[in-house]
Design an enzyme around this catalytic site. Sequence first.
Site, PDB file in Angstrom:
ATOM      1  N   ASP A 224       0.832  -1.207   0.000  1.00 37.07           N
ATOM      2  CA  ASP A 224       0.000   0.000   0.000  1.00 37.07           C
ATOM      3  C   ASP A 224       0.864   1.254   0.000  1.00 37.07           C
ATOM      4  O   ASP A 224       0.615   2.200  -0.746  1.00 37.07           O
ATOM      5  CB  ASP A 224      -0.914   0.025   1.228  1.00 37.07           C
ATOM      6  CG  ASP A 224      -2.059  -0.959   1.111  1.00 37.07           C
ATOM      7  OD1 ASP A 224      -2.168  -1.610   0.054  1.00 37.07           O
ATOM      8  OD2 ASP A 224      -2.835  -1.084   2.071  1.00 37.07           O
ATOM      9  N   CYS A 370       1.709   4.610  11.950  1.00 33.56           N
ATOM     10  CA  CYS A 370       1.004   5.146  10.775  1.00 33.56           C
ATOM     11  C   CYS A 370      -0.226   5.968  11.139  1.00 33.56           C
ATOM     12  O   CYS A 370      -0.640   6.829  10.357  1.00 33.56           O
ATOM     13  CB  CYS A 370       0.577   4.014   9.850  1.00 33.56           C
ATOM     14  SG  CYS A 370       1.910   2.939   9.299  1.00 33.56           S
TER      15      CYS A 370
END
Length: 384
Positions: A224, A370
């Site tokens: 991703d 993240c």
Amino acid sequence: MAKDLEGNPVSQGYRMPAEWEPHAQCWMGWPERPHNWRDSASHAQQAFAQVAEKISKFEPVTVCVSSDQYSNAYERLRGLANVRVVEMSMNDAWFRDTGPIFVVRGEGKSSSKHEENQVAGIDWTFNCWGGGEDRCYSDWSLDAHVAKKILELERCPRFVNQMVLEGGSIHVDGEGTCVTTAECLLNPNRNPHMTKEQIEKELMCYFGVKKIIWLPNGLYADEDANGHVDNMCRFVKPGVVLLAWTDDESDPQYERSLEALSVLSNTTDAKGRKLSVVKLHVPGPFYMTEEEAKGIHNLGNGKPRLAGTRLAASYVNFYIANGGIIVPGFGDEKWDKEACRVLSLVFPNHVVVMINGSREICLGGGNIHCITQQQPAPPIIREN
């Protein structure tokens, strides 16, 4: 309104501090996008709430939520005295990448008055981790404004940069060194018009670093984000890095870790120090289950989350709080325990706290680092 500053941060005396330097607070978003988070994000929200709770034991946390989710998030978090909930529109909750990267100035100066604008933010261009066919979801128009909104809320001045960059793609030691991966920053889906040297110049002018260490690749299966460095290698103090590792030579991660180790072992930091590399073994491997995949309602609005897909699981994706290390836990008894042991050794003055439900965050494509973004505290200025 917070003002936009001219020039670049270094020209104005700013630098990006290391993550272990003092924080004013931590910023988080709130997950809800059903094309990415299974079962209407109910499991992910529980994990995000747990992360916010644990970080709040060490520093204030601001959780940004959409209008549709405000009541739900407020009720889940209302008992946490050190957490505030604010309404903010967004497409998804990856604040490491959509939020601003903060920079500071003024430390060590002697002054008879308080220095203005000690903390500022950089608003990089966000293209949803690749743009075009490589993007993770089709509409990121709201995410593109998250950094600006945060800086407005804090009345922090803003530097605007047209270069595509996510916070998870870099890590700094606060003393002039930055580590990143060629897999991400040199990927043609980010800044195809820029050379490696031009990208390095931007990092130096905006973060105040003098040396860039390029690892060839990030963590295996981190598709991703195209191999963000915060899943692979992190500074824990100047001269010392943690590296995602595996002893299993048949694991595709082994070759990536080995090549990174070769780079790190044969370079020095900005101050000429030889780097010490501490290995942090990855868990698993883990794969998305049929049940987990069935709970995601993609409908063509994001990258498919398919059963059998290997998860980008790594203990390197932890958050450094004021006195705490908030680390992902995966239910892998052997390696979870080892991760806590290693992190306790490299952060002897921090309390290591493991989030046992962080698999749910990993299913969405990232982990604790993240979904968090630190806001540094204003540097202390000595008075005359």
